[in-house]
Write an enzyme that holds these catalytic residues in place. Structure first.
Site: not given
Ligand code: DX5
Ligand code: ZN
Length: 214
Positions: A7, A32, A34, A36, A65, A67, A135, A173
């Site tokens: 990620s 990956h 993310d 948001m 991903h 969110m 998650m 994740d």
């Molecule tokens: C959190 C994200 C993850 C995040 C994971 O909401 O979906 O993908 O980047 O980070 P680590 O591996 O540091 O927990």
């Molecule tokens: Zn993620």
């Protein structure tokens, strides 16, 4: 071999290009990304234009991903830059219809669940999923602590998929590192997401190879 999807959330975006080469050399399976929106999760990251420029610099399949609130509104745009496209069960879209649309647009579909959502809630959607993302932290931020309760959900989803005769990837994740990755793999995870653990590693290629060899 377990698949790895680093990620990039905590990465320095200006040096990401060099990192992508290291990922390619060490056999990273997906990247990956993310997304948001500051509404579904209390944080804002990036959107389609950033993913598009990352995609232009790598052959690694893009694993998005989402969110975001009511993700069905943006599936078409993201499908153009994603190979794997996932959204949250809790985000307020028609789940079956959104999964079908993702597949229709040529992407692999992924349904994601937050820590408080049970495995049973999504059993009916498994035939429409190429991947389920469990998650193991509350979504929104990198660098949080792994929630071991998530492993039980992985086991349940794996068993139910087998019962229904469905083949799918199970992704986890949040908080994945040298200690938690083996537990996840043992429970049935086939795709590990790792953010801060990979990006803070001194030797990234070595770390990627070590995780994949689990
Ligand atoms: C959190 C994200 C993850 C995040 C994971 O909401 O979906 O993908 O980047 O980070 P680590 O591996 O540091 O927990
Ligand atoms: Zn993620």
């Amino acid at each position: 071999m377990v698949k790895l999807s680093p990620s990039v959330l905590t990465a320095d975006f200006l040096t990401l290009k060099d990192m992508l080469k290291k990922f390619e050399n060490s056999g990273v399976d997906m990247l990956h990304l993310d997304v948001m929106d500051g509404i579904f999760v209390p944080n804002i990251s990036f959107g389609v234009p950033v993913i598009k420029s990352v995609k232009a610099h790598t052959s690694i399949p893009i694993d998005v991903h989402l969110m975001i609130d009511r993700p069905h509104r943006y599936i078409k745009e993201f499908a153009e830059v994603a190979d794997w496209l996932g959204f949250h069960y809790e985000a307020g879209s028609d789940v079956a219809q959104t999964l079908k649309e993702i597949r229709k647009l040529g992407c692999k579909s992924c349904l994601t669940i937050k820590p408080k959502t049970t495995a049973e809630e999504i059993f009916e959607f498994l035939p429409l999923c190429d991947m389920v993302l469990v998650m193991s932290v509350e979504p929104g931020f990198g660098g949080q602590k792994f929630m071991p309760e998530s492993l039980d959900k992985v086991r349940k989803i794996k068993a139910e998929a087998k019962r229904q005769g469905i083949e799918l990837e199970i992704q986890i994740d949040g908080g994945i590192n040298a200690e938690t990755a083996p537990l996840a793999v043992e429970a049935g995870v086939t795709v590990l997401v790792a953010g801060s653990y990979v990006f803070s590693a001194e030797d990234v290629e070595k770390t990627v190879r070590e995780i994949k060899a689990l």
